[in-house]
Motif scaffolding. Structure first.
Motif, PDB file in Angstrom:
ATOM      1  N   TYR A 190       0.630  15.131  -9.596  1.00 10.78           N
ATOM      2  CA  TYR A 190       1.755  14.405 -10.200  1.00 10.78           C
ATOM      3  C   TYR A 190       1.654  14.508 -11.720  1.00 10.78           C
ATOM      4  CZ  TYR A 190       2.108  12.527  -5.515  1.00 10.78           C
ATOM      5  OH  TYR A 190       2.226  12.403  -4.167  1.00 10.78           O
ATOM      6  N   ASP A 212       9.580   1.758 -10.054  1.00 14.54           N
ATOM      7  CA  ASP A 212      10.830   2.429  -9.675  1.00 14.54           C
ATOM      8  C   ASP A 212      11.021   3.745 -10.415  1.00 14.54           C
ATOM      9  OD1 ASP A 212      11.273   0.289  -8.006  1.00 14.54           O
ATOM     10  OD2 ASP A 212      12.638  -0.736  -9.386  1.00 14.54           O
ATOM     11  N   ASN A 258       9.430   9.778  -6.566  1.00 14.72           N
ATOM     12  CA  ASN A 258       9.566   9.316  -5.179  1.00 14.72           C
ATOM     13  C   ASN A 258       8.365   9.686  -4.326  1.00 14.72           C
ATOM     14  OD1 ASN A 258      11.788   7.754  -4.655  1.00 14.72           O
ATOM     15  ND2 ASN A 258      13.180   9.504  -4.527  1.00 14.72           N
ATOM     16  N   SER A 259       7.932  10.936  -4.448  1.00 11.53           N
ATOM     17  CA  SER A 259       6.837  11.420  -3.606  1.00 11.53           C
ATOM     18  C   SER A 259       5.555  10.641  -3.881  1.00 11.53           C
ATOM     19  CB  SER A 259       6.604  12.911  -3.832  1.00 11.53           C
ATOM     20  OG  SER A 259       6.390  13.175  -5.210  1.00 11.53           O
ATOM     21  N   ARG A 267       5.411   7.471  -4.990  1.00  7.28           N
ATOM     22  CA  ARG A 267       5.586   6.112  -4.441  1.00  7.28           C
ATOM     23  C   ARG A 267       5.357   6.095  -2.940  1.00  7.28           C
ATOM     24  NH1 ARG A 267      10.590   5.516  -7.594  1.00  7.28           N
ATOM     25  NH2 ARG A 267      11.632   5.457  -5.598  1.00  7.28           N
ATOM     26  N   GLN A 268       5.847   7.124  -2.251  1.00 12.89           N
ATOM     27  CA  GLN A 268       5.680   7.172  -0.796  1.00 12.89           C
ATOM     28  C   GLN A 268       4.241   7.483  -0.415  1.00 12.89           C
ATOM     29  OE1 GLN A 268       8.709  10.030   0.126  1.00 12.89           O
ATOM     30  NE2 GLN A 268      10.348   8.529  -0.024  1.00 12.89           N
ATOM     31  N   ASN A 269       3.577   8.296  -1.222  1.00 11.96           N
ATOM     32  CA  ASN A 269       2.223   8.732  -0.922  1.00 11.96           C
ATOM     33  C   ASN A 269       1.210   7.604  -1.081  1.00 11.96           C
ATOM     34  OD1 ASN A 269      -0.171  10.102  -0.602  1.00 11.96           O
ATOM     35  ND2 ASN A 269       0.113  11.486  -2.303  1.00 11.96           N
ATOM     36  N   THR A 270       1.228   6.923  -2.238  1.00 11.69           N
ATOM     37  CA  THR A 270       0.170   5.937  -2.504  1.00 11.69           C
ATOM     38  C   THR A 270       0.663   4.501  -2.541  1.00 11.69           C
ATOM     39  OG1 THR A 270       0.385   5.997  -4.919  1.00 11.69           O
ATOM     40  CG2 THR A 270      -1.041   7.663  -3.903  1.00 11.69           C
ATOM     41  N   GLN A 271       1.964   4.291  -2.524  1.00 14.99           N
ATOM     42  CA  GLN A 271       2.540   2.945  -2.570  1.00 14.99           C
ATOM     43  C   GLN A 271       1.877   2.097  -3.668  1.00 14.99           C
ATOM     44  OE1 GLN A 271       2.070   1.928   1.601  1.00 14.99           O
ATOM     45  NE2 GLN A 271       4.185   2.518   1.961  1.00 14.99           N
ATOM     46  N   TRP A 293       1.010  -0.583  -6.531  1.00 11.71           N
ATOM     47  CA  TRP A 293       1.344  -1.997  -6.594  1.00 11.71           C
ATOM     48  C   TRP A 293       0.987  -2.564  -7.951  1.00 11.71           C
ATOM     49  CZ3 TRP A 293      -2.946  -0.235  -4.089  1.00 11.71           C
ATOM     50  CH2 TRP A 293      -4.159  -0.873  -4.327  1.00 11.71           C
TER      51      TRP A 293
END
Length: 131
Positions: free
Chosen positions: A61, A99, A103-104, A106-110, A112
């Motif tokens: 990333y 946000d 996207n990838s 956020r979906q991969n590691t979520q 927080w």
């Protein structure tokens, strides 16, 4: 005997140099995190028992490193390397930060939101127990 195979002993938080471990001079460390506003927030992107996993993540990333930092804590009694990103004055702005991540990712590691005060307590607690 091959002395280079002996693992280096981390005696204090200052011995952990994320830039060296991750091969990127722009990655901040625990000292930098301790100097941030305790009321601010950051995003925990990921954690791993192996810092090489963090290195691969950074390669995958394209995050700019001006506010990427690594800290080392213990998780289940083992070294745990954590990657955090950004310094945000409020939880709302930290959510906007999440946000704006790819996207990838956020979906991969979520990722927080974490309060810097809690991260600083973790670092200080580790420093106190290591003496």
């Amino acid at each position: 005997t091959n002395r280079s195979s002996t693992p280096a002993t981390i005696t204090s938080h200052t011995d952990l140099v994320p830039a060296n471990l991750l091969g990127r001079g722009d990655i901040k460390g625990e000292g930098w995190l301790l100097h941030q506003d305790t009321n601010a927030y950051t995003l925990q992107l990921m954690g791993s028992y192996d810092y090489v996993t963090l290195k691969k993540f950074l390669a995958q990333y394209s995050l700019t490193g001006n506010e990427i930092a690594m800290l080392k804590t213990l998780y289940n009694g083992k070294d745990w390397y954590v990657l955090v990103y950004g310094i945000y004055p409020s939880r709302t702005q930290a959510q906007i930060g999440i946000d704006s991540l790819p996207n990838s990712l956020r979906q991969n590691t979520q990722p927080w939101i974490r309060k810097l005060e809690n991260i600083q307590k973790e670092i200080k607690g580790k420093m106190e127990t290591s003496h």
